[in-house]
Design a protein around this motif. Structure first.
Motif, PDB file in Angstrom:
ATOM      1  N   HIS A 144       0.791  -1.243   0.000  1.00 12.57           N
ATOM      2  CA  HIS A 144       0.000   0.000   0.000  1.00 12.57           C
ATOM      3  C   HIS A 144       0.823   1.293   0.000  1.00 12.57           C
ATOM      4  N   VAL A 145       2.119   1.219   0.277  1.00 10.42           N
ATOM      5  CA  VAL A 145       2.893   2.475   0.246  1.00 10.42           C
ATOM      6  C   VAL A 145       3.141   2.854  -1.219  1.00 10.42           C
ATOM      7  N   LYS A 146       2.524   3.956  -1.620  1.00 13.10           N
ATOM      8  CA  LYS A 146       2.613   4.406  -3.015  1.00 13.10           C
ATOM      9  C   LYS A 146       2.753   5.918  -3.017  1.00 13.10           C
ATOM     10  N   LEU A 147       3.187   6.465  -4.129  1.00 12.67           N
ATOM     11  CA  LEU A 147       3.150   7.916  -4.282  1.00 12.67           C
ATOM     12  C   LEU A 147       1.691   8.355  -4.281  1.00 12.67           C
ATOM     13  N   PRO A 148       1.368   9.467  -3.601  1.00 10.05           N
ATOM     14  CA  PRO A 148      -0.026   9.932  -3.616  1.00 10.05           C
ATOM     15  C   PRO A 148      -0.450  10.343  -5.033  1.00 10.05           C
ATOM     16  N   PRO A 149      -1.764  10.343  -5.293  1.00 16.00           N
ATOM     17  CA  PRO A 149      -2.248  10.581  -6.662  1.00 16.00           C
ATOM     18  C   PRO A 149      -1.703  11.857  -7.300  1.00 16.00           C
TER      19      PRO A 149
END
Ligand SMILES: [Zn+2]
Length: 434
Positions: free
Chosen positions: A299-304
């Motif tokens: 779930h750790v991703k760059l925010p939109p």
């Protein structure tokens, strides 16, 4: 209708590769005028070379990989490189920035500047035989090679050498060094990020910032796979903060093309800072909640608002590797599951699993099914269970090689692509062609 769906699904599969191919345009050869008296040679070598013209001579920031590349760049600059060369500045110790100094120094005896930490830099251990060479695709044929993410190539055309390196003649150990060289005011700022010896060069009168490798047109390589330590994200963020406060009009990195215009330059630096900050923050927060690396990377991703930013695409660094690297650095190797305190040896686990599935032939049959179902990670894993105790098993090698090839071809990340495809070739090396 089904056909159209298949075509669009396939196109989706290779969207990353398309973007990686397009990144080569960013790395094309060109001497670019940044502003009056500042020029950068992009794409001639693994790293850029920047020339700052002064009264009665020039300053050179970074020197490319080797003397052959440096000579080509010297020729490309032509008269733009006003002689004599009065100073050379190393933004950091990496060989692709320091390997061509002898060519730019010529007989001019320039002062050579770096941070004191360049002299203290401890070489990475690397991963013997399977390290930087494979991440840069040094052994890949041209037909499989695209680029190295932030450079067209490293070590494929000319083997890296240190014969063009010259040691610094003047170092500083504090936060900054103020200089005037050939009438040009310069600030060398200590900005640890990609390396602990990193400096940025700031020209206050022209508002030009040269951040070395602390800012590139790609997600930063915070946690390298080639056998090197984590690059400390807090330091990196603080260094970017320092750069943003300068209010540059131009940012001229040591790989990829310059960012021109104050608004664009500051927005790019801010996106870089925000991207690293977000990944670090999400990872730490998840760790505080007891999440293990395999859970965090889900779930750790760059925010939109940053995911599509051109300066944060994962051509070079990888968000997932960054999360794993931060975890290992902060929590250590142990993931908290008592089962893994003293795990079974790899060979024992593999033998037991292969037995459960019904023997190697059954495992390999499941591997072929996984390939057909496009479950390439699982196919590679199944082949590994067989190879763990039968390293010469040709069927397992072929299944794994195909799985790695499929994974590599779907990558946006040049390092991952190069490593996958190189590993696939090593597996097939001694097998007869089919
Ligand atoms: Zn570099």
């Amino acid at each position: 209708m089904l056909f159209a769906w298949c075509v669009s699904a396939a196109a989706q599969d290779y969207a990353g590769r398309q973007k990686l191919r397009a990144q080569s345009n960013e790395l094309r050869k060109e001497v670019i005028r940044v502003t009056d008296g500042v020029y950068v040679a992009v794409g001639y070598s693994a790293s850029n070379v920047i020339v700052i013209q002064g009264g009665g001579g020039s300053i050179v920031v970074d020197t490319s990989t080797d003397p052959a590349a440096a000579r080509t760049i010297r020729t490309a600059f032509g008269k733009l490189l006003g002689l004599p060369v009065r100073a050379i500045i190393y933004t950091h110790s990496h060989p692709d920035h320091t390997g061509g100094a002898r060519v730019f120094a010529g007989n001019d005896h320039p002062e050579i500047y770096s941070h004191q930490r360049l002299l203290e830099a401890v070489p990475d251990i690397g991963r013997a035989g399977r390290d930087g060479g494979d991440q840069f695709g040094m052994a890949l044929p041209d037909s499989l090679y695209i680029n190295a993410g932030v450079q067209m190539e490293y070590g494929r055309v000319t083997p890296p050498t240190r014969e063009g390196y010259l040691p610094p003649t003047r170092t500083f150990s504090g936060d900054q060094l103020l200089l005037t060289v050939a009438g040009v005011r310069l600030q060398l700022l200590y900005t640890p990020g990609e390396t602990a010896d990193a400096i940025s060069v700031w020209l206050p009168d022209k508002r030009v910032l040269m951040p070395g490798d602390d800012f590139l047109r790609a997600f930063p390589n915070i946690s390298p796979i080639r056998g090197a330590r984590l690059r400390i994200p807090e330091d990196w963020i603080a260094s970017l903060e320092k750069m943003i406060e300068l209010g540059p009009e131009y940012v001229v990195p040591s790989h990829t093309r310059p960012v021109m215009g104050g608004g664009a330059a500051r927005a790019a630096l801010a996106a870089y800072r925000d991207g690293i900050t977000s990944i670090l923050g999400q990872t730490i927060q998840g760790m505080r909640q007891g999440e293990r690396p395999d859970e965090l990377v889900q779930h750790v991703k760059l925010p939109p608002d940053l995911a599509g930013n051109p300066y944060l695409q994962e051509f070079y660094g990888s968000v997932e590797w960054t999360v794993r690297g931060i975890y290992a650095d902060r929590e250590g190797w142990f993931d908290g599951n008592a089962t893994t305190l003293y795990p079974l040896p790899e060979k024992d686990r593999a033998a037991k699993l292969v037995g459960l599935i019904g023997g190697p032939d059954q495992v390999l049959a499941r591997g072929r099914e996984a390939l057909a179902a496009r479950e390439f990670k699982w196919a590679a894993e199944l082949a590994d269970y067989v190879l763990a105790n039968d390293g010469a098993n040709a069927v397992a090698k072929r299944i794994k090689a195909q799985a790695l090839t499929e994974l590599g071809e779907r990558q946006i990340n040049a390092i991952a692509r190069n490593y996958y495809l190189s590993s696939a070739r090593y597996l097939l090396k001694d097998l007869p062609p089919q």
